[in-house]
Scaffold this active site. Structure first.
Site, PDB file in Angstrom:
ATOM      1  N   VAL A 150       0.842  -1.194   0.000  1.00 36.41           N
ATOM      2  CA  VAL A 150       0.000   0.000   0.000  1.00 36.41           C
ATOM      3  C   VAL A 150       0.879   1.247   0.000  1.00 36.41           C
ATOM      4  O   VAL A 150       2.082   1.167   0.253  1.00 36.41           O
ATOM      5  CB  VAL A 150      -0.935   0.022   1.234  1.00 36.41           C
ATOM      6  CG1 VAL A 150      -1.903  -1.142   1.192  1.00 36.41           C
ATOM      7  CG2 VAL A 150      -0.146   0.027   2.524  1.00 36.41           C
ATOM      8  N   CYS A 151       0.268   2.365  -0.276  1.00 35.94           N
ATOM      9  CA  CYS A 151       0.969   3.652  -0.180  1.00 35.94           C
ATOM     10  C   CYS A 151       1.319   3.889   1.286  1.00 35.94           C
ATOM     11  O   CYS A 151       0.454   3.798   2.154  1.00 35.94           O
ATOM     12  CB  CYS A 151       0.074   4.766  -0.711  1.00 35.94           C
ATOM     13  SG  CYS A 151       0.712   6.427  -0.468  1.00 35.94           S
TER      14      CYS A 151
END
Length: 194
Positions: A150-151
């Site tokens: 994920v970011c």
């Protein structure tokens, strides 16, 4: 509700004062109160955009909010310039006392010069940030699949991402917010330059 009360009271103030004073004073009051109305409408628009984002997730939310706030600032700045110019006109036609002249100088410095300088600084910072973001490469679909994370800024999955020089992946919008305040990678503090 607070914004609506402020908006209604500002409009009522304009209407009431314009009936009581001469046209020169009324113009200055209308411009000043009008800038308050523009700021209230701008705040309501930003609030509406944020509510819309909660339901429909706008991709370029920061850019939209920046544009609305910039437009509001430009209109308020234009009103300040008009007020200063009308003050100079009054000085030329009628003459002002030293107190009125010092108030005009103070207004021109704080509401015209400082707003111009601050606005230009924000514009320059945003332009430099955009150059840095645009110089970074986009991650391909295969790179995103291999990364499988994920970011690190927003903790959301990534369907598109920018890759920093140190090899970390981030959403473009998240990285843009970060680079506005810092010139480093959010994970390893590696310097990001154009």
């Amino acid at each position: 509700l607070t914004y609506i009360v402020l908006l209604a009271s500002s409009c009522y103030a304009i209407f009431s004062i314009c009936k009581l004073v001469n046209i020169g004073t009324a113009i200055a009051i209308v411009i000043h109160t009008g800038s308050t109305i523009v700021q209230i409408v701008g705040s309501l628009l930003v609030y509406t955009i944020c509510l819309y984002d909660v339901k429909y997730s706008i991709e370029n939310l920061d850019d939209m909010i920046f544009c609305v706030r910039s437009l509001v600032s430009i209109v308020v700045f234009a009103g300040s310039v008009i007020t200063s110019c009308s003050g100079l006109w009054v000085v030329k036609i009628e003459g002002l006392s030293w107190i009125q002249t010092s108030c005009l100088i103070l207004h021109t410095y704080s509401n015209v010069w400082n707003k111009f300088k601050d606005g230009y600084d924000v514009f320059r910072l945003r332009r430099n940030c955009r150059k840095k973001i645009n110089s970074l490469t986009w991650a391909t679909y295969e790179e995103l699949c291999n990364y499988g994370d994920v970011c690190s800024i927003c903790y959301q999955g990534m369907s598109s991402a920018k890759i920093t020089p140190c090899g970390h992946f981030f959403h473009r919008g998240c990285l843009q917010k970060w680079i506005n305040d810092n010139n480093t990678c959010p994970l390893c503090s590696c310097r990001i330059s154009v």
